[in-house]
Design a protein around this motif. Structure first.
Motif, PDB file in Angstrom:
ATOM      1  N   GLY A 190     -26.161  34.504  20.038  1.00 62.92           N
ATOM      2  CA  GLY A 190     -27.492  34.744  19.498  1.00 62.92           C
ATOM      3  C   GLY A 190     -27.438  35.062  18.013  1.00 62.92           C
ATOM      4  N   ASP A 191     -28.466  34.643  17.322  1.00 66.43           N
ATOM      5  CA  ASP A 191     -28.577  34.883  15.883  1.00 66.43           C
ATOM      6  C   ASP A 191     -29.651  35.942  15.660  1.00 66.43           C
ATOM      7  OD1 ASP A 191     -28.128  34.631  13.184  1.00 66.43           O
ATOM      8  OD2 ASP A 191     -29.305  32.799  12.962  1.00 66.43           O
TER       9      ASP A 191
ATOM     10  N   ALA B  95     -21.277  31.327   7.017  1.00 67.72           N
ATOM     11  CA  ALA B  95     -21.018  29.891   6.902  1.00 67.72           C
ATOM     12  C   ALA B  95     -21.826  29.244   8.023  1.00 67.72           C
ATOM     13  CB  ALA B  95     -19.531  29.604   7.062  1.00 67.72           C
ATOM     14  N   ASP B  96     -22.909  28.603   7.655  1.00 64.38           N
ATOM     15  CA  ASP B  96     -23.824  28.039   8.645  1.00 64.38           C
ATOM     16  C   ASP B  96     -23.640  26.527   8.713  1.00 64.38           C
ATOM     17  OD1 ASP B  96     -25.913  27.203  10.254  1.00 64.38           O
ATOM     18  OD2 ASP B  96     -27.413  28.466   9.270  1.00 64.38           O
TER      19      ASP B  96
ATOM     20  N   HIS C  10     -19.387  32.581  11.179  1.00 63.41           N
ATOM     21  CA  HIS C  10     -19.544  31.130  11.172  1.00 63.41           C
ATOM     22  C   HIS C  10     -20.557  30.798  12.259  1.00 63.41           C
ATOM     23  CE1 HIS C  10     -17.771  26.929  12.156  1.00 63.41           C
ATOM     24  NE2 HIS C  10     -18.912  26.839  11.524  1.00 63.41           N
ATOM     25  N   LYS C  11     -21.750  30.392  11.823  1.00 66.34           N
ATOM     26  CA  LYS C  11     -22.815  30.054  12.765  1.00 66.34           C
ATOM     27  C   LYS C  11     -22.688  28.589  13.142  1.00 66.34           C
ATOM     28  CE  LYS C  11     -27.787  29.719  13.330  1.00 66.34           C
ATOM     29  NZ  LYS C  11     -29.103  29.854  12.707  1.00 66.34           N
ATOM     30  N   ILE C  12     -22.424  28.363  14.416  1.00 65.75           N
ATOM     31  CA  ILE C  12     -22.295  27.008  14.944  1.00 65.75           C
ATOM     32  C   ILE C  12     -23.651  26.529  15.466  1.00 65.75           C
ATOM     33  CG2 ILE C  12     -21.133  25.610  16.700  1.00 65.75           C
ATOM     34  CD1 ILE C  12     -18.842  27.821  16.431  1.00 65.75           C
ATOM     35  N   SER C  13     -24.375  27.439  16.090  1.00 60.68           N
ATOM     36  CA  SER C  13     -25.723  27.153  16.571  1.00 60.68           C
ATOM     37  C   SER C  13     -26.444  28.488  16.723  1.00 60.68           C
ATOM     38  CB  SER C  13     -25.684  26.424  17.922  1.00 60.68           C
ATOM     39  OG  SER C  13     -25.271  27.316  18.945  1.00 60.68           O
ATOM     40  N   THR C  14     -27.711  28.427  17.111  1.00 59.77           N
ATOM     41  CA  THR C  14     -28.464  29.665  17.330  1.00 59.77           C
ATOM     42  C   THR C  14     -27.798  30.521  18.398  1.00 59.77           C
ATOM     43  OG1 THR C  14     -30.508  28.592  16.687  1.00 59.77           O
ATOM     44  CG2 THR C  14     -30.716  30.592  17.988  1.00 59.77           C
TER      45      THR C  14
END
Length: 167
Positions: free
Chosen positions: A143-144, A37-38, A112-116
């Motif tokens: 980190g992504d 979920a980006d 859940h990606k909130i930011s890089t």
């Protein structure tokens, strides 16, 4: 006397395993692919799909290596699995597919990606007989990247999920 020879034989036969509980049988478990979920608003990072597959493979391997779980192959149900996306927000739409796999437990991972730099990783474990969640572990990853996701999986499985009593 002949009975003197019987005691060492009994010790060898009974051995140190006598009185120990038998090893638990690994529970057939279906591991669904990680979902992302980006909400970062950023462009998709390079290698996103490969990263998801890598983390899912790592999760399945670690669970199986623990001896508690036996991975059930979802490949024959790939189209049905894809139709359940997003599982983190479908109200249990994945239950029928998981049950069809023949597993007793289902593992549902999500990021859940909130930011890089900031993402939250969740792993839910559901009992397929009752349809209820029996475990949920969560942590943040920084980190992504492949490394960050794999470290997240390792930490959540080793330090959180496997430290709980088995479901």
């Amino acid at each position: 006397m002949p009975w003197r020879w019987l005691i060492p034989i009994l010790v060898l036969v009974a051995g140190p395993a006598a009185g120990q509980a038998p090893e638990p049988t690994p529970v057939p478990t279906v591991v669904f692919p990680f979902e992302l979920a980006d909400t970062s608003g950023e462009a998709a990072s390079p290698g996103r799909d490969a990263r998801i597959a890598l983390a899912t493979g790592q999760l399945a391997r670690k669970l199986e290596q623990s001896g508690r779980y036996r991975a059930v192959d979802l490949a024959p149900l790939a189209a049905k699995v894809a139709a359940t996306s997003p599982r983190y927000n479908c109200g249990g739409c994945w239950l029928d597919v998981a049950r069809e796999s023949g597993a007793d437990l289902a593992v549902l991972p999500a990021v859940h990606k909130i930011s890089t730099l900031i993402s939250t990783m969740d792993i839910w474990v559901a009992d397929l007989r009752s349809g209820q969640y029996v475990a949920h572990v969560q942590g943040q990853i920084r980190g992504d990247t492949d490394t960050a996701w794999l470290r997240g999986v390792d930490f959540l499985v080793d330090e959180r999920l496997l430290r709980r009593p088995p479901p």
